[in-house]
Write an enzyme that holds these catalytic residues in place. Structure first.
Site, PDB file in Angstrom:
ATOM      1  N   GLU A 485       0.832  -1.202   0.000  1.00  0.00           N
ATOM      2  CA  GLU A 485       0.000   0.000   0.000  1.00  0.00           C
ATOM      3  C   GLU A 485       0.868   1.254   0.000  1.00  0.00           C
ATOM      4  OE1 GLU A 485      -2.905  -0.335  -0.850  1.00  0.00           O
ATOM      5  OE2 GLU A 485      -3.089  -2.461  -0.409  1.00  0.00           O
ATOM      6  N   HIS A 488       1.695   2.274  -3.487  1.00  0.00           N
ATOM      7  CA  HIS A 488       0.648   3.098  -4.104  1.00  0.00           C
ATOM      8  C   HIS A 488       0.744   4.528  -3.572  1.00  0.00           C
ATOM      9  CE1 HIS A 488      -1.463  -0.058  -6.195  1.00  0.00           C
ATOM     10  NE2 HIS A 488      -1.734  -0.741  -5.104  1.00  0.00           N
ATOM     11  N   PHE A 618     -17.537 -11.544 -14.587  1.00  0.00           N
ATOM     12  CA  PHE A 618     -18.958 -11.438 -14.918  1.00  0.00           C
ATOM     13  C   PHE A 618     -19.738 -10.568 -13.931  1.00  0.00           C
ATOM     14  CE2 PHE A 618     -17.861 -15.574 -16.983  1.00  0.00           C
ATOM     15  CZ  PHE A 618     -18.032 -15.132 -18.289  1.00  0.00           C
ATOM     16  N   ALA A 619     -19.186 -10.343 -12.742  1.00  0.00           N
ATOM     17  CA  ALA A 619     -19.885  -9.478 -11.782  1.00  0.00           C
ATOM     18  C   ALA A 619     -19.009  -8.308 -11.345  1.00  0.00           C
ATOM     19  CB  ALA A 619     -20.328 -10.285 -10.571  1.00  0.00           C
ATOM     20  N   GLY A 620     -17.744  -8.313 -11.743  1.00  0.00           N
ATOM     21  CA  GLY A 620     -16.847  -7.238 -11.318  1.00  0.00           C
ATOM     22  C   GLY A 620     -16.263  -6.527 -12.525  1.00  0.00           C
TER      23      GLY A 620
HETATM   24 ZN   LIG Z   1      -2.496  -2.727  -4.966  1.00  0.00          ZN
END
Ligand SMILES: [Zn+2]
Length: 700
Positions: A485, A488, A618-620
């Site tokens: 993290e 990022h 299919f859902a994301g």
């Molecule tokens: Zn990440």
């Protein structure tokens, strides 16, 4: 002029006063804000319309700057609410958030589909009043692409059909996800015979007994049962990993791989409809297929580039996976079981765990005392100072916070402040979302008076809180998560781009955005970095070298099988969205089995209807994008390899390479194409060699 700048929710600049933002305020102020922004946009459209009619040259400040101001007002206010919803959740706040969300989405749609705005952006691209620099050109191109993909260029019945199909796709993906959830929930298996749960660790027995109590067995206990098995990950994985009873593993495995493939929860018809609609949508917008549409906004040039990368990984992983499977059989044999001759899919995880224990005897829990949070932070900040020449210092009390555990830090370079960040490290199961993430509090940009706003990041983890006298003692995995993290966060904070639409992680292609984060993870096993932070919190003893070696080698354990699995998913996703049509005469399931013949070492069993539960695509949001996991890993491993090449113990070289990483990947953000940014750092395009080597898959 704004009616509401005195409200802490509508301030729109600076650090938010978190404690003043209440659910009532959300209900009261967000509609005001939306109305105001709606009006501002109407006025802007009006102004642009008359400018377009006069067919003159357009300036950036006439189109992009007003849009940026509208976007930033919304991002600031809605961002605080979403943030609090994640870290200080209450039923009241959740309701208030959910109640406003549809209107926020509606405003976004209106902006994204405005034909006037689209025409103005085209004119700005073709007839700018002064030449646009490359950053602005890139921002403009991606804005136009995103509007084009929302169907702004379609007219009349085409647009109506497009919008209807978009709504249908949204509904289908919700149903798909719900079917998987329901199918997962509906299946349970009650065990009453202690023989059946043999091998399961205490923690798993406790959660199975808790599930049984919840289902009505008031007396259920971890020791005596009954135990209620289910298909959700926290209950499924321990059974598959640890249950000595092979028939139990088989039953649970068969149920898991056939989820949402029968009766009224069958996702197979939805899959065909989704694939058909996506293909139609793509073709309406002028693409050959959905994969082409998806890749238009990504770093990967086209389908063949992704296929080529996946094939490199497949070719390296396949022989390794075959060998790993043989080793699992040999391990089963040593234990004198009949399973060895006919190893089945429900045996793989189980024997992997046995072999892992035999080989490494690595107890992750036992390493925690070597990783107290304050030391890990010192190690991380020290690394950032070495590599990127930035100084990170605590500034607790200098910024408003949303919880007592939250800390605040300044980031400086050469004494000058360049950024700041919040760290909210510990889990709070009652009010904080699980997982870890980085989010933007403030993005780098210039105010209208020219003054610079510095970036501020939210870094959120869910690690073990301190107990009693002891500080938070982290597992190695938690250390890796924090480094991830923070990677990022570094891209957000060390940006030197002043255009907010391309600063930090903004406008970075989706398949490139995990580069800095995975890059930082690599350092956790670097000898200098690791030994700099890993010493026993009570007696100061360094982490024994034998444990370090175990950590290193366990990283490549069964990497062939793991890589092949990801390649199988990625290739299935990509080809379903580029090659599959009903005219092939194959169902998507049969199509997937064809792909499995070269991407699995153990054929899927007939009940295995994995696609029916492949929610990512299919859902994301991962359709024709599942490959991104591996794509970004190639970039991050290759970036780390630049440091290996100069020698990780060559301090001057490491620092110079770190400075180059800072000045390219971390600094340029989305202002330049990711391939260009990577080349600027590495001097060449990315190669999969480093990832294959780090995974221990290179040919012997
Ligand atoms: Zn990440």
């Amino acid at each position: 002029m704004s009616t509401s700048t005195s409200s802490p929710l509508l301030k729109g600049h600076g650090l938010p006063s978190y404690e003043q933002i209440t659910p009532e305020l959300v209900r009261q102020d967000i509609p005001l804000l939306l109305k105001e922004l709606e009006q501002q946009f109407t006025d802007l459209e009006q102004a642009l319309r008359s400018r377009l009619d006069s067919d003159s040259f357009l300036g950036w400040e006439e189109v992009m700057q007003p849009m940026q101001r509208i976007g930033e007002r919304l991002r600031w206010s809605w961002g605080v609410i979403s943030h609090l919803n994640g870290v200080c959740n209450t039923p009241e706040l959740r309701d208030a958030h959910a109640a406003q969300q549809p209107d926020v989405v509606r405003l976004g749609n209106r902006l994204g589909q405005s034909k006037v705005l689209h025409r103005a952006l085209c004119q700005l691209r073709d007839q700018p009043s002064e030449p646009l620099n490359s950053t602005r050109q890139r921002i403009l191109e991606s804005e136009l692409l995103s509007m084009q993909q929302r169907g702004v260029g379609l007219d009349g019945e085409h647009q109506t059909a497009f919008n209807q199909a978009s709504e249908r796709l949204a509904a289908l993906s919700t149903s798909f996800g719900n079917h998987v959830l329901d199918a997962t929930r509906q299946w349970t298996l009650k065990l009453t015979d202690p023989k059946q749960v043999k091998g399961l660790p205490q923690r798993a027995l406790e959660s199975l007994a808790a599930a049984a109590r919840e289902a009505g067995d008031a007396e259920a206990s971890a020791e005596k049962g009954p135990w209620l098995v289910g298909l959700d990950m926290p209950r499924y994985i321990p059974v598959l990993t640890h249950a000595d009873d092979r028939s139990l593993r088989e039953t649970v495995y068969r149920a898991h791989v056939s989820r949402a493939s029968q009766g009224n929860l069958d996702n197979a018809p939805l899959i065909e409809e989704i694939l058909g609609l996506r293909r139609d949508q793509a073709q309406r917008l002028g693409y050959g297929h959905w994969a082409e549409l998806s890749l238009a906004s990504k770093m990967a040039e086209d389908v063949s580039a992704v296929e080529a990368l996946l094939e490199e990984l497949r070719a390296a992983a396949y022989p390794a996976a075959e060998k790993e499977l043989e080793e699992l059989k040999a391990c089963a044999q040593r234990h004198g079981t009949a399973e060895a001759d006919s190893l089945a899919p429900w045996d793989v995880t189980y024997w992997s765990e046995k072999l892992r224990r035999e080989r490494f005897d690595l107890d992750q829990e036992a390493l925690r005392p070597w990783f107290p949070l304050p030391q890990v932070l010192d190690g991380l900040f020290g690394l950032c100072s070495r590599l990127f020449d930035v100084e990170i210092t605590p500034a607790d009390g200098e910024a408003p916070v949303w919880h007592n555990d939250v800390r605040f830090f300044h980031v400086r370079r050469g004494g000058e402040p360049i950024a700041a960040f919040y760290l909210d490290p510990f889990s709070r199961s009652a009010s904080k979302r699980g997982g870890a993430w980085m989010d933007e509090c403030l993005g780098r940009h210039r105010n209208s008076d020219g003054s610079l706003v510095l970036p501020v990041a939210y870094l959120i983890c869910n690690q073990t809180p301190p107990v009693g006298e002891a500080p938070s003692l982290m597992s190695f995995e938690e250390v890796e998560t924090l480094f991830h993290e923070f990677g990022h966060g570094l891209q957000h904070m060390l940006t030197t781009v002043d255009e907010p639409e391309a600063a930090g992680i903004s406008n970075v292609e989706w398949d490139a955005v995990e580069l800095p984060s995975q890059f930082m993870e690599n350092w956790c096993l670097d000898q200098n970095t690791l030994m700099g932070m890993a010493s026993h919190w009570q007696n100061g003893e360094p982490l024994p070298q034998a444990e370090v070696e175990k950590l290193r080698s366990s990283r490549t354990f069964n990497a062939g099988l793991a890589t092949l699995r990801q390649v199988h998913f990625a290739l299935t996703d990509l080809r379903l969205h580029s090659q599959w049509t009903p005219q092939l005469g194959l169902t998507p399931d049969q199509f997937r089995r064809d792909i499995a013949s070269t991407t699995t070492v153990m054929e899927p069993i007939p009940e295995d209807r994995f696609l029916c539960a492949f929610g990512h695509i299919f859902a994301g949001g991962y359709s024709a994008g599942y490959y991104s996991y591996k794509w970004a890993e190639v970039l991050s491993a290759d970036a780390y390899a630049a440091f290996e090449e100069v020698g990780l113990d060559q301090e001057d070289q490491v620092r110079a390479t770190g400075a180059r990483f800072r000045d390219t990947v971390l600094s340029l953000g989305g202002s330049r194409a990711p391939t260009e940014v990577f080349k600027a750092f590495r001097g060449r395009v990315a190669s999969s060699e480093a990832l294959i080597r780090h995974s221990g898959l290179q040919a012997a």
